[in-house]
Design a protein around this motif. Sequence first.
Motif, PDB file in Angstrom:
ATOM      1  N   LEU A  28      -5.486 -35.949 -13.745  1.00  0.00           N
ATOM      2  CA  LEU A  28      -5.071 -36.196 -14.962  1.00  0.00           C
ATOM      3  C   LEU A  28      -6.117 -37.418 -15.481  1.00  0.00           C
ATOM      4  O   LEU A  28      -5.864 -38.392 -14.886  1.00  0.00           O
ATOM      5  CB  LEU A  28      -3.657 -36.706 -15.357  1.00  0.00           C
ATOM      6  N   THR A  29      -7.206 -37.195 -16.108  1.00  0.00           N
ATOM      7  CA  THR A  29      -8.033 -38.428 -16.651  1.00  0.00           C
ATOM      8  C   THR A  29      -8.041 -38.471 -17.995  1.00  0.00           C
ATOM      9  O   THR A  29      -7.900 -37.474 -18.609  1.00  0.00           O
ATOM     10  CB  THR A  29      -9.543 -37.922 -16.108  1.00  0.00           C
ATOM     11  N   ALA A  30      -8.364 -39.559 -18.406  1.00  0.00           N
ATOM     12  CA  ALA A  30      -8.236 -39.973 -19.750  1.00  0.00           C
ATOM     13  C   ALA A  30      -9.193 -39.519 -20.384  1.00  0.00           C
ATOM     14  O   ALA A  30     -10.421 -39.440 -20.120  1.00  0.00           O
ATOM     15  CB  ALA A  30      -8.148 -41.388 -19.980  1.00  0.00           C
ATOM     16  N   PRO A  31      -9.220 -38.849 -21.792  1.00  0.00           N
ATOM     17  CA  PRO A  31     -10.135 -38.179 -22.479  1.00  0.00           C
ATOM     18  C   PRO A  31     -11.158 -38.963 -23.070  1.00  0.00           C
ATOM     19  O   PRO A  31     -10.934 -40.351 -23.257  1.00  0.00           O
ATOM     20  CB  PRO A  31      -9.480 -37.321 -23.655  1.00  0.00           C
ATOM     21  N   MET A  32     -12.346 -38.686 -23.255  1.00  0.00           N
ATOM     22  CA  MET A  32     -13.269 -39.544 -23.771  1.00  0.00           C
ATOM     23  C   MET A  32     -12.965 -39.806 -25.381  1.00  0.00           C
ATOM     24  O   MET A  32     -12.477 -39.140 -26.110  1.00  0.00           O
ATOM     25  CB  MET A  32     -14.763 -38.936 -23.824  1.00  0.00           C
ATOM     26  N   VAL A  33     -13.153 -41.176 -25.661  1.00  0.00           N
ATOM     27  CA  VAL A  33     -12.745 -41.526 -26.984  1.00  0.00           C
ATOM     28  C   VAL A  33     -13.971 -41.623 -27.905  1.00  0.00           C
ATOM     29  O   VAL A  33     -15.155 -42.347 -27.404  1.00  0.00           O
ATOM     30  CB  VAL A  33     -12.318 -43.098 -27.035  1.00  0.00           C
TER      31      VAL A  33
END
Length: 207
Positions: A144-149
Amino acid sequence: MASKTVEAVLFPGIDVRVERVSDSSNVLLVEAVSTVRPGRCPDCRKQARRIHSTYQRDLNERSLGSHRVIVRLQVRRYFCDRKTCSRKTFVEQVPGLSERHRRSSTRLTGWLRSIAIELGGRPAARLCRRLHLVAGRTRLLRLLTAPMVPDRAPRVLGVDEFAFRKGCTYGNVLVDVEAGRVVDVLPDRTSQTFAAWLTEHPGAEII
């Protein structure tokens, strides 16, 4: 209708040649050889010209019925001939099948990530065991990786507060209403933090 090759069934659109398929103790072993064109050095991006050696790597693949599937993939290690590059050799990757430092195929990694997103840690691990997939809670959570803002805010921006810890710590979640996806998460629910985010990400017409 013309019969399909083993490659077309197991690896559609992927540059590999299947050498052998064997079945033992509910494990389907697929021995394959990479047929991709020489790649580029991951550091300096110079096109590879010389082969250093070959070796085999085992990749867990999506299960087939009650069988675990393991792909034993033969890949090439190339020299990087750019003298100024610190990387002297590198291993080729097969697009759609292998990624650096991963022991699962690209497709299986995508499956596991989707399961982790929907179920979280322990429930996802229990489902994976039912599906004959080798993946523990810790491994699933690491996917689980944070999506690009995005640099700009969506046209229609939704804002809602939520609790990191109920009764103690709250934040704001920002949503692209038209696309139906989360854009960013703010560490608190103050108007100052939200105003600063809007300044850094212009473009919202409706909030």
